[in-house]
Design a protein around this motif. Sequence first.
Motif, PDB file in Angstrom:
ATOM      1  N   LEU A 286      -3.761  -6.670  -0.167  1.00 20.86           N
ATOM      2  CA  LEU A 286      -3.935  -5.531  -1.060  1.00 20.86           C
ATOM      3  C   LEU A 286      -3.635  -4.204  -0.359  1.00 20.86           C
ATOM      4  CD1 LEU A 286      -7.145  -6.613  -3.005  1.00 20.86           C
ATOM      5  CD2 LEU A 286      -4.793  -6.550  -3.843  1.00 20.86           C
ATOM      6  N   ILE A 287      -3.974  -4.113   0.930  1.00 22.93           N
ATOM      7  CA  ILE A 287      -3.662  -2.878   1.677  1.00 22.93           C
ATOM      8  C   ILE A 287      -2.152  -2.701   1.786  1.00 22.93           C
ATOM      9  CG2 ILE A 287      -3.739  -1.842   3.975  1.00 22.93           C
ATOM     10  CD1 ILE A 287      -6.593  -2.846   4.246  1.00 22.93           C
ATOM     11  N   VAL A 288      -1.437  -3.778   2.129  1.00 25.09           N
ATOM     12  CA  VAL A 288       0.033  -3.702   2.235  1.00 25.09           C
ATOM     13  C   VAL A 288       0.631  -3.320   0.882  1.00 25.09           C
ATOM     14  CG1 VAL A 288       2.133  -5.066   2.595  1.00 25.09           C
ATOM     15  CG2 VAL A 288       0.215  -5.278   4.198  1.00 25.09           C
ATOM     16  N   TYR A 289       0.105  -3.923  -0.197  1.00 17.19           N
ATOM     17  CA  TYR A 289       0.624  -3.590  -1.524  1.00 17.19           C
ATOM     18  C   TYR A 289       0.391  -2.112  -1.832  1.00 17.19           C
ATOM     19  CZ  TYR A 289       1.411  -3.516  -6.516  1.00 17.19           C
ATOM     20  OH  TYR A 289       1.881  -3.198  -7.772  1.00 17.19           O
ATOM     21  N   ALA A 290      -0.800  -1.618  -1.529  1.00 14.56           N
ATOM     22  CA  ALA A 290      -1.119  -0.220  -1.823  1.00 14.56           C
ATOM     23  C   ALA A 290      -0.252   0.728  -1.018  1.00 14.56           C
ATOM     24  CB  ALA A 290      -2.603   0.039  -1.542  1.00 14.56           C
ATOM     25  N   GLY A 652      -7.636   6.079  -9.006  1.00 16.85           N
ATOM     26  CA  GLY A 652      -6.375   6.617  -9.518  1.00 16.85           C
ATOM     27  C   GLY A 652      -5.337   6.809  -8.433  1.00 16.85           C
ATOM     28  N   GLY A 653      -5.380   6.056  -7.383  1.00 16.24           N
ATOM     29  CA  GLY A 653      -4.377   6.137  -6.323  1.00 16.24           C
ATOM     30  C   GLY A 653      -4.640   7.226  -5.313  1.00 16.24           C
ATOM     31  N   GLN A 654      -5.803   7.874  -5.368  1.00 20.49           N
ATOM     32  CA  GLN A 654      -6.137   8.945  -4.428  1.00 20.49           C
ATOM     33  C   GLN A 654      -6.740   8.349  -3.140  1.00 20.49           C
ATOM     34  OE1 GLN A 654      -5.450  12.225  -5.200  1.00 20.49           O
ATOM     35  NE2 GLN A 654      -4.500  11.309  -7.036  1.00 20.49           N
ATOM     36  N   HIS A 655      -6.478   9.067  -2.001  1.00 13.01           N
ATOM     37  CA  HIS A 655      -7.074   8.738  -0.701  1.00 13.01           C
ATOM     38  C   HIS A 655      -6.863   7.263  -0.322  1.00 13.01           C
ATOM     39  CE1 HIS A 655      -8.967  12.596  -1.271  1.00 13.01           C
ATOM     40  NE2 HIS A 655      -9.613  12.155  -2.357  1.00 13.01           N
ATOM     41  N   VAL A 656      -5.640   6.819  -0.404  1.00 10.61           N
ATOM     42  CA  VAL A 656      -5.321   5.413  -0.137  1.00 10.61           C
ATOM     43  C   VAL A 656      -5.763   4.996   1.257  1.00 10.61           C
ATOM     44  CG1 VAL A 656      -3.443   3.749   0.161  1.00 10.61           C
ATOM     45  CG2 VAL A 656      -3.418   5.360  -1.769  1.00 10.61           C
ATOM     46  N   TRP A 657      -5.436   5.845   2.278  1.00  5.97           N
ATOM     47  CA  TRP A 657      -5.755   5.466   3.660  1.00  5.97           C
ATOM     48  C   TRP A 657      -7.262   5.390   3.882  1.00  5.97           C
ATOM     49  CZ3 TRP A 657      -2.134   3.531   6.627  1.00  5.97           C
ATOM     50  CH2 TRP A 657      -0.806   3.824   6.344  1.00  5.97           C
ATOM     51  N   TYR A 658      -7.979   6.260   3.237  1.00  6.69           N
ATOM     52  CA  TYR A 658      -9.449   6.246   3.379  1.00  6.69           C
ATOM     53  C   TYR A 658     -10.038   4.944   2.828  1.00  6.69           C
ATOM     54  CZ  TYR A 658     -14.306   7.261   2.088  1.00  6.69           C
ATOM     55  OH  TYR A 658     -15.668   7.195   1.905  1.00  6.69           O
ATOM     56  N   TYR A 659      -9.659   4.647   1.586  1.00  3.32           N
ATOM     57  CA  TYR A 659     -10.195   3.432   0.964  1.00  3.32           C
ATOM     58  C   TYR A 659      -9.728   2.165   1.712  1.00  3.32           C
ATOM     59  CZ  TYR A 659     -12.041   5.968  -3.060  1.00  3.32           C
ATOM     60  OH  TYR A 659     -12.772   6.805  -3.869  1.00  3.32           O
ATOM     61  N   ALA A 660      -8.455   2.172   2.110  1.00  2.00           N
ATOM     62  CA  ALA A 660      -7.912   1.005   2.813  1.00  2.00           C
ATOM     63  C   ALA A 660      -8.619   0.815   4.154  1.00  2.00           C
ATOM     64  CB  ALA A 660      -6.407   1.168   3.023  1.00  2.00           C
TER      65      ALA A 660
END
Length: 1225
Positions: A286-290, A652-660
């Motif tokens: 899921l991280i790679v996909y995001a 909503g696609g915000q802060h991807v690196w934080y969540y990942a």
Amino acid sequence: MPPMASYLDTMTTREAMQRTWDRRNKPERGWWTLMFALAKCLWRPNLDVVLSRIMFTIFRYGQPLLISRTITYVSSNYSPLEDRNEAFRLILLTFVLYTGMALFNGMYDLRLSRVQALARMAMVGIIHNRCLTIKDGVFDDSAAVTLMNNDTEMITYSASLLHELWAQVLELGIGMYLLASEIGWVSIMPLLIVGITYQGAKFVTINVAGRQKALSMATQTRISTTKAILDSMKNIKMMGLVEKMEAKIQTARNDEIKKYISFNWLIVAFNLTSGLLSLFGPVITLIVYAIQAELRGAEAIDVNLAFTSLAMIGLVTGPANTILVLMPNIASLIASVDRITKYLLSPDREDKREFLDKRYTNGSNGQANGITPTHTTDLVIPDAGLTHDGVAGDYGSRDDPAIFIGDATIRPASTAEPVLKSITTTLKKGSLVVCCGAVGTGKTTLAKALLGDLPPDTGVIQTSFGSIAYCAQTAWLINGTIKDIIRGPPGDDTAVDDTWYKKVLHACDLEEDLEQLPEGDQTLVGSRGITLSGGQKQRVALARAVHTRRDMIILDDVLSALDATTERHIVDNLIGPKGLFKELGTTVLLITHATQHLPLADHIIKITNTGTAYYFGAIGADKLLLLVFSMSSYSFFLGFAPYWLKLWAESGGQHVWYYAGIYFLISLCAFLVFVVTVINIFIIISPRSGNLLHSRLLRTVMGAPQSYFAATDTGTTLNRFSADTSMIDRRLPLSLLQVGQFFFRLLSQCVLLGVVQPFMAITLPFTFLTVYFIQKFYLATSRQLRFLDLETRAQVNASFLETLEGVATIRAFGWQRPFINDNVKKLDRALRPSYMMMCIQRWLSVVLDLTVLSLALLVISLAVALKGTTTGGQIGIAFNVVLAANMYLLRLVEAWTSMETSLGAISRLRTFCKDVQPEDKPDEVHRPPQLWPSRGAIDFDHISASYNPGTLALKSVNITIEPGKKVGVCGRTGSGKSSLLLSLLRLIEIESGTIKIDDLDVQTLPRNAVRSRLITVPQDPMLVMTDTVRQNLDIAESAASDDDIIRVLERVKLWSVLQSRTSSAEAASKDDQEITTAMGGATSSSTPAPADTADPDIKKVDDETTPASSLDATMKNLPLSHGQQQLFSLARAMLMRPTRGKVVLLDEATSNVDGETNNLMQRLIREEFREHTIVTVAHHLDTIMDSDVVLVLDSGKLVEAGAPSELAAREGGVFRALYGRNRIE
């Protein structure tokens, strides 16, 4: 227990497997040959399993589609009609999917259980068949028992293993297709992780076979040593070696634990590899996909994609993980199959006899006993000359040959030099042939050659008889009543001829013995006849042989254990001119040292020397707390991960690196606490608790009174050290890990469900209450079945041991078919509770699946009812919880069932340790002085003693023996002679009176302390066949030097014999290497072996035989006859002299030797122990005529005492009658 269905018939399956194996393609292709034969035999039941598994997979992989469609429904706006129709379709689809999963999973498990039961029937049956046809000495008794227990269990498990393998490959393909349709090329990420983790699994797979082989060898060594010691417990106690033998078993256990820890490191590595895949597979995918979506500016992760993909990833990593799990198990399976295959392909018993009677041709062998042997001469089981009324048939005149031996050269073992060289003789029908000779000249070898157990190197043996009655030198008795044993093999429903039965009892002089026994001929003799005296055992075995009315009988030194009066009675009524054998026209071969019987012989063969909660208490509180903490932490991180994914998907696609980053960190923390859990269980908890529980069991058994061993079958006790210990060692740790994991995972999922769906949380108490009552009902039944399963398995063990120990007698009588039927009956009885257990487990699985169906329907109903107030993320989590709950519930039940079974073994162990009271009483705590007994004064003051309450073996015996006196004890068989020694050694209970040695009351001393200070030479020599000559001779560990050991061996004239056989063993070692590795270096039983025991396990030593090489050779490599074993036993006693007191006890120590050897032993006893008090129990009065005092016992009472010359001259005296009879003989 109700009988099993007709398609689960033990005999039918056994015979089908034997036919399939006999028709195998040759040459064999290693382990694959047996697996192919098993698959071919069970192809139809396996096909039923395949169809059920395919249907289950179809329904199972509809779950992600249901999740996706439900999230779409919750997130979309439909018209009222479309909304109602879609809601109805979702509810219907949920019902169909989860009902189908429940039904087809139940069908799959039930049919798989049938295959497992059939596989066990087939494997136990084919191994038992093989032990009846295998060449003597190739493997020891413990080898077949180990194969039947551990390796057969592995093959039984292989049904699940192999079916899961193809099913998981299929599911992996379906899962990859579904995942690719959802996230495109990123779907390869789980496979990349599988490839990385495969390297760890590959390391495990490469090393698992070697380490498991080493562990199996160590386990078999421990079981073999334990069995040998259990078989000889009476002798061990008599010689005061309990602590030494306990240490020997514990040393073997410690070595096993070291191998166990080494093997467990592979399990740890494998579990970490497996955990890596299941934890990081969804995260990295899921991280790679995001990340790729953000870099490409594509649509970010939303709720539908996140939770649908999460479900699909689980359906990819799950099968991939299972495949990785199966790989080392398959390696273990191959190792087990390979061991059984080599056992089945080991050399056959070579019966090279030629039959003079045309009825006994090779063509009828297999039909007669239900086995199709590789060599058709292996099992000849005609009705051996019995006519329809059971009376011996007429085969011709007395001048017709019964046996012809022409220029035959025979060796007692494959590694030994020939002891019979170029012999030629003829035995006429109806004749009495007496075979005599010195110890070790080959008398027993001749008997075994006539029975077909030893093939001649050259020459020919011709016989007129298909089966021969045989009474071995060491009496072999099964555990049953005296009447059942005499009547013949188990399961013999032939009507009893009471007149003939009573005639046999009279001829074998058993009538008076049966009158003295509380239950007469219904008395249970115990394992190996332990409740009977040596003479009684021999006469019961003799009566069994006579009762069969065979046309020929071989009696191997059966008179040596009898007193003179009993011997005379048996000779007159059986062997003499008016005896039963002459009346029946029976051909008799009597092997004896008693030369007084030679005048009765029609033919004499003289062989000269030239012829040559417990569990958790064992874990420890600190380790248990660490385990609970690590498991609960692991489940917390595991449950928090999908909640964090929900927050990410709704961002909503915000802060991807934080969540990942946080998502990855949660999985990393879960992995670290998982590492702590696995290492704690497999490296710390399991070895420590297993060793501690084994130590408690061992201490209880070794400290048990002799009455326990008399009443308990050896197989039952051995089952605690084999099957029960194996469960505790190997099944319990994994079950404990799985139960903890799945319980805490289930708990975390329920908490998560309550957070995201409060309405669902309301139902949780009702769900838990339902599951509680279901499992309570299940456990009440399963505990009883589990107990029955463990108990009936012990009966199968006992059946194997009895067959293996008496296989020569079984073959001789042609009793293979009755013993096969008995094994089938006991196996069928053992399979009933295990199969019923599988059935109720399947019931529980279906009920829990239907519970999950209710939860899934509730989730869908709430989604429909609360549409507009429920987000897609909440529904996604709820469905993933249901999906996970389904798997966790099933796995929890499976793991709990396995753990309950293992805990059942621990419960049995705990009950055993609690119920079996030690023989030492609380007041027996005083330690004797270091040099006690320094004088050897013995005083029996009104001693009454018994084996069992209510039956006195000694009755108010008064004896005072002055220091240094030589005392002989005599009387007829069963008069209490041995009981007198046993009371002195505290092996039977003193009911009244006192016994003092050097003024110390032995009832105040620990029993082993008394025994370890006396020098005892028991009637049956106790040899540990897997130990070296040095270890056996210096068995008390007195640190004797090589010179001392060689000196005593030279004095008993065994040193040259051992050196000669060491040279022969070295020369033969190269030819036996393949056999040595067949069982991974299978060890031999330590039961005293006859001189014709073959030896497959010979150490390589230097070409030149040195004293050290002879002393360091194992006893099984240097076979000794029974008489030579008695010489060896005397040498051991001589070596004990410097470290023990001034009392020597001899219990028929010279019963199996010829006159010349007896004179040698008597001279050595007088010279070596001239300053000792010697108490000698003897049947042959010549051995005690030089005693200072003779004690005569009758019915447990001292009837005469005095100098032998005085007693011999006393008119009307008992001793005079015994001695006069002896002199006449």
